[in-house]
Design an enzyme around this catalytic site. Structure first.
Site, PDB file in Angstrom:
ATOM      1  N   HIS A   1       0.819  -1.218   0.000  1.00 21.13           N
ATOM      2  CA  HIS A   1       0.000   0.000   0.000  1.00 21.13           C
ATOM      3  C   HIS A   1       0.851   1.266   0.000  1.00 21.13           C
ATOM      4  CE1 HIS A   1       0.552  -0.034   4.399  1.00 21.13           C
ATOM      5  NE2 HIS A   1       0.165   1.219   4.402  1.00 21.13           N
TER       6      HIS A   1
ATOM      7  N   HIS B   1       7.654  -2.370   2.410  1.00 17.27           N
ATOM      8  CA  HIS B   1       7.455  -0.919   2.290  1.00 17.27           C
ATOM      9  C   HIS B   1       8.769  -0.136   2.164  1.00 17.27           C
ATOM     10  CE1 HIS B   1       3.503  -2.118   3.260  1.00 17.27           C
ATOM     11  NE2 HIS B   1       3.557  -2.007   4.566  1.00 17.27           N
TER      12      HIS B   1
END
Ligand code: BG6
Length: 487
Positions: A184, A246
């Site tokens: 994300h 991430h």
């Protein structure tokens, strides 16, 4: 990146009663509709999960979730839920339930005159992915006269072998062009803006190299602790939860070369080259930490080992700092420092690019160290934006320098930014894989980090509410560097 529109399709969420669906997916889908990006007639959302609750039950749940997410326009919310949301009970691994799901989807497609375009969003733990894919395939859902895309959430594997195994399984049923692995962070507006910042502004590109840059730091700090996720976290730890995905994505976006075009294949190939250019990271280049309790007044912040679902002798890291070196023409000699952790003093996601010091003695009469190097701060959260820090003369006498910044605040310039999940869901619907993770990227990242995760870890404790263990400061001091923070 593509400017295509969304084609009519059925959007199936497997794991539709979970936290992700409630907190992220439904609000993102509704907001896309609210902004006119997703027309109601172009989507039928089918929730599938264990509870027996029928369409009305699912619609009510969704209505409540959207209200909790801040929408108060009751009539419109209800109308959207009733028009777009459908539900089918699905017991894990039961072939007859997948068959029933297939019939249900086909019936909806017939009634609503939809082409057989389908998204399957697996909002499921990764250990359920294999069986789910097998069952979807057996029910004939992965073949259609339209397109089929399947979305996977992280963690994508636990190590190199499991990631490879998972990729092999997926490729038995669908090909890579149908697979959307979500990270994300790539959907965050500021991360995408990094591409614009770097490649649309020649003044920065000309400085973006080892001649001009001293070091680059990426900090993803969270103030929260486990929030009832102790059992999951115990298996993952900060490395698997944050670094392998991430932080690594951020590092490759910062370090990649200019792609030949702005499309998925070109961008992914440049990011992959960065990963391949990282020299093996040794144990001396990594610090693992774990937070311990903090007593402030009469309030106690629990240590990790006291959190629910965590064994009292857990050796799982809640903090990681590491140094990576990219040996290519642009970066050799510029350390990339990555750090992330739970229970920091505040939430902050920031990339700090520190430039080399001025090669001059003109200010030698000033205190050594009183001329801070130029820095570029790229803040992803909170207050997305950029700050370019430089020295100015403080007014009057004696002659002194102080540090100030030119600042750009993304929110002030553009108002509210889209949520990462909105961007990513829209990209799945239009078939744009630019912001998704390829099989090769995940496997290469696991290959790079696997040696650091094998065997016992040396854990250094830090008190909840501080910036991590002192050993992480020492990691930078070896090279004459310090963690830079905020503006
Ligand atoms: C998730 C991790 O992927 O990212 C969480 O599993 C973490 O542990 C979260 O809290 C952080 O995301 P963000 O967008 O809040 O920085």
């Amino acid at each position: 990146m593509s400017q295509r529109g969304v084609e009519p399709h059925v959007f199936v969420i497997l794991g539709a009663t979970g936290d992700l669906t409630r907190r992220k997916l439904l609000p993102a889908l509704y907001h896309l509709r609210d902004q006119g990006i997703l027309e109601t007639r172009n989507i039928l959302i089918v929730g599938a999960a264990l509870p027996e609750m029928g369409e009305e039950g699912f619609q009510l749940r969704a209505f409540e979730a959207l209200q909790q997410a801040g929408w108060q326009n009751e009539t419109e919310l209800r109308a959207w839920c009733e028009e777009c949301l459908f539900y089918q009970t699905l017991h894990e691994g039961q072939p007859q339930d997948y068959e029933a799901l297939a019939q249900y989807i086909r019936r909806l497609e017939r009634i609503h005159k939809m082409p057989e375009n389908r998204v399957f969003y697996l909002a499921l733990p990764s250990e359920r992915v294999s069986t789910t894919m097998e069952r979807l395939d057996q029910a004939g859902l992965l073949k259609s006269h339209g397109w089929v895309r399947v979305v996977f959430e992280k963690p994508f594997g636990h190590d190199l072998d499991s990631a490879r195994g998972l990729n092999t399984t997926l490729h038995q049923y669908i090909d890579e062009s149908q697979i959307y692995r979500i990270d994300h962070y790539l959907g965050k507006e500021t991360v995408q803006n990094l591409l614009a910042f770097r490649f649309a502004n020649p003044i920065f590109e000309s400085l973006w190299n080892r001649e001009r840059i001293e070091n680059i730091q990426i900090t993803v700090a969270e103030d929260l602790g486990m929030e009832h996720r102790g059992a999951y976290y115990q298996q993952a730890g900060a490395f698997r939860d944050m670094v392998q995905n991430h932080l690594t994505q951020l590092m490759t976006v910062i370090a990649m070369e200019v792609p030949v075009s702005f499309d998925a294949a070109a961008i992914q190939s440049e990011k992959l080259k960065v990963l391949h250019s990282i020299v093996p990271i040794t144990q001396q280049d990594v610090v693992f930490g774990q937070y311990k309790a903090w007593q402030i007044g009469d309030q106690t912040i629990l240590g990790y080992r006291e959190e629910q679902g965590v064994p009292k002798d857990s050796n799982t890291e809640t903090y990681v700092a590491l140094k990576a070196e990219i040996h290519n023409w642009r970066w050799k000699g510029v350390p990339f420092y990555l750090r992330t952790g739970k229970r920091f003093p505040r939430k902050l996601t920031q990339i700090v690019v520190t430039f080399r010091e001025a090669p001059t003695q003109v200010f030698r009469s000033l205190d050594p160290g009183s001329i801070p190097p130029n820095k570029l701060l790229i803040t992803l959260q909170p207050n997305e934006g950029f700050s370019l820090c430089f020295s100015v003369k403080s007014p009057g006498r004696p002659f002194q320098l102080s540090e100030h910044a030119l600042q750009f605040d993304y929110g002030k310039a553009f108002g509210q930014l889209p949520e990462a999940y909105e961007t990513l869901l829209r990209d799945v619907m239009i078939g744009d894989q630019t912001l998704f993770v390829s099989a090769e990227f995940t496997e290469t990242a696991w290959r790079l980090y696997a040696p650091l995760l094998a065997g016992e870890k040396m854990i250094h404790f830090y008190t909840a509410g501080c910036w991590g263990p002192s050993e992480a400061d020492a990691l930078l001091e070896k090279n004459g560097h310090r963690w830079a923070l905020g503006w």
